[in-house]
Design a protein around this motif. Sequence first.
Motif, short mmCIF file in Angstrom:
data_model
loop_
_atom_site.label_atom_id
_atom_site.label_comp_id
_atom_site.label_asym_id
_atom_site.label_seq_id
_atom_site.Cartn_x
_atom_site.Cartn_y
_atom_site.Cartn_z
N ARG A 100 36.52 -26.29 -22.34
CA ARG A 100 37.23 -25.37 -21.45
C ARG A 100 38.53 -24.92 -22.09
O ARG A 100 39.18 -25.70 -22.78
CB ARG A 100 37.55 -26.05 -20.12
N LEU A 101 38.88 -23.67 -21.86
CA LEU A 101 40.19 -23.16 -22.26
C LEU A 101 41.12 -23.38 -21.07
O LEU A 101 40.86 -22.85 -19.99
CB LEU A 101 40.11 -21.68 -22.62
N CYS A 102 42.17 -24.16 -21.29
CA CYS A 102 43.01 -24.60 -20.18
C CYS A 102 44.49 -24.39 -20.44
O CYS A 102 44.95 -24.48 -21.58
CB CYS A 102 42.80 -26.10 -19.90
N VAL A 103 45.23 -24.15 -19.38
CA VAL A 103 46.68 -24.21 -19.42
C VAL A 103 47.07 -25.68 -19.31
O VAL A 103 46.64 -26.38 -18.39
CB VAL A 103 47.31 -23.42 -18.25
N ILE A 183 45.99 -31.06 -17.88
CA ILE A 183 45.50 -29.73 -17.47
C ILE A 183 46.19 -29.30 -16.18
O ILE A 183 46.22 -30.05 -15.20
CB ILE A 183 43.97 -29.76 -17.27
N VAL A 184 46.72 -28.08 -16.21
CA VAL A 184 47.28 -27.48 -15.00
C VAL A 184 46.24 -26.58 -14.35
O VAL A 184 46.05 -26.60 -13.14
CB VAL A 184 48.56 -26.68 -15.31
N GLN A 185 45.53 -25.79 -15.18
CA GLN A 185 44.48 -24.92 -14.66
C GLN A 185 43.53 -24.51 -15.77
O GLN A 185 43.95 -24.27 -16.91
CB GLN A 185 45.07 -23.67 -14.01
N SER A 186 42.25 -24.43 -15.46
CA SER A 186 41.25 -23.94 -16.40
C SER A 186 41.21 -22.41 -16.36
O SER A 186 41.32 -21.81 -15.29
CB SER A 186 39.87 -24.50 -16.07
N ILE A 187 41.05 -21.81 -17.52
CA ILE A 187 40.96 -20.35 -17.63
C ILE A 187 39.52 -19.91 -17.86
O ILE A 187 39.05 -18.93 -17.29
CB ILE A 187 41.85 -19.84 -18.78
N LEU A 188 38.79 -20.66 -18.70
CA LEU A 188 37.47 -20.22 -19.14
C LEU A 188 36.63 -21.42 -19.57
O LEU A 188 37.13 -22.30 -20.25
CB LEU A 188 37.63 -19.24 -20.32
N SER A 189 35.36 -21.43 -19.17
CA SER A 189 34.39 -22.40 -19.69
C SER A 189 33.65 -21.74 -20.85
O SER A 189 33.25 -20.58 -20.76
CB SER A 189 33.40 -22.83 -18.61
N THR A 190 33.49 -22.48 -21.94
CA THR A 190 32.89 -21.88 -23.13
C THR A 190 31.86 -22.81 -23.75
O THR A 190 31.83 -24.01 -23.47
CB THR A 190 34.00 -21.53 -24.16
N GLU A 191 31.00 -22.24 -24.56
CA GLU A 191 30.04 -22.99 -25.37
C GLU A 191 29.60 -22.10 -26.52
O GLU A 191 29.97 -20.91 -26.59
CB GLU A 191 28.82 -23.40 -24.53
#
Length: 293
Positions: A100-103, A183-191
Motif C-alpha cells: 500500500r502507498l501510505c501517508v 500509517i496515518v492513511q492509505s492512498i493506494l493499494s498496489t501490486e
Amino acid sequence: MESTIPTDHCKFAVPKKGRLYDQVTDMLKGAGVEYHREPRLDIAICKDLAMTMVFLPASDIPKYIAEGNVDIGVTGIDIVEENGDLAVQRVMDLGFGKCRLCVQAPVVKNVKDVRELAGKRIVTSFPSLTKKFFDPLDEELGVKTSIRFVSGSVEAACGLGLADAVVDLVETGTTMKAAGLEIVQSILSTEAILIANPQSTHQSIVDLLKHRIEGYITSKKFVMVTYNCSPEILSVVTEITPGKRAPTITQLTDGGHAVSSLVKKADVAKVMDELHLAGARDILVLELSNSRM
C-alpha cells in the motif's frame, strides 16, 4: 538498445532490481520463458520465442511501453498511476508485490487525522500521487503542502528533520516501524501488473504470454486432489471438491469411482479432512508445475 535487438523481436521489460525483480523472473521461468542474461548486461535474447528481455528500472517501464520502445512488461500499479495518463494496456494483475502507498508520520507525533499534515513538509518518491492526494485537503483548509521528491530511503526523512511526514510503500511494515513511523492513511493499494502497448505489432506474443502466465499463476494457487469413493457417496464428495469447472470422475473396475479435482492450496487440508470424514479413501494431493485453462 535497438542495435543489439533483432528488429522482428517483441521486447519484454523486466524490473532490473528491487522488490519485483525476483518474483518476475520466477514467474517468467514458471511460464516457460527461457533466456540467459550475461553479467552486467540489461538485454537477453529468449531461446524459444522471438522476444528480447530488456531489464529496466521499474519506474521507467510504463514510459517505455507507452512510447512504443518496449511492447510488454511488468511494473506496479503505483508506478503506472504516478506516471499519469499513459497509453498502456493493463493486460492482467499478477497477484504478487502487493503493498500500500501510505501517508506515514512519526509515532511520537500521534497524528490521528491526515488533515493535520496538510500544509506541512512531505517527502516521497511519488510526488504526483502525493500532490493529487493533498491538493483537495489544501484547498479545503487554505494551506499549501510542501512536497519534496527523494529517490530512496524515504523513511529516513522524518528522523533527519527533512519532513513532518512521508508518503511511501508499506508491505510488511518492518521498515516503517524501525524508522519510528506509523500509517496515518492509505492512498493506494498496489501490486505487480502486466502492461502492454496497445499498438504493439507483436500482439500474438502478448496474447501467448498472457495465457502462459495465467496458467502459471493458476498452478501456484491450486493443487490437484485425487481420491477413490463408493457410488453411494459420490454426490457428497463431489460437492466438497467441485473443482474450477467440474471434477473428473472415472469408473473403477470394482464399481467405485476415482475423482480428480482442483482445490485451492489454502483450503486443501480442510478439504482432505472433509473427504475422509465423508468416506473417501486413497486421498492424494499433487502439486502443479503449470497449467492451461
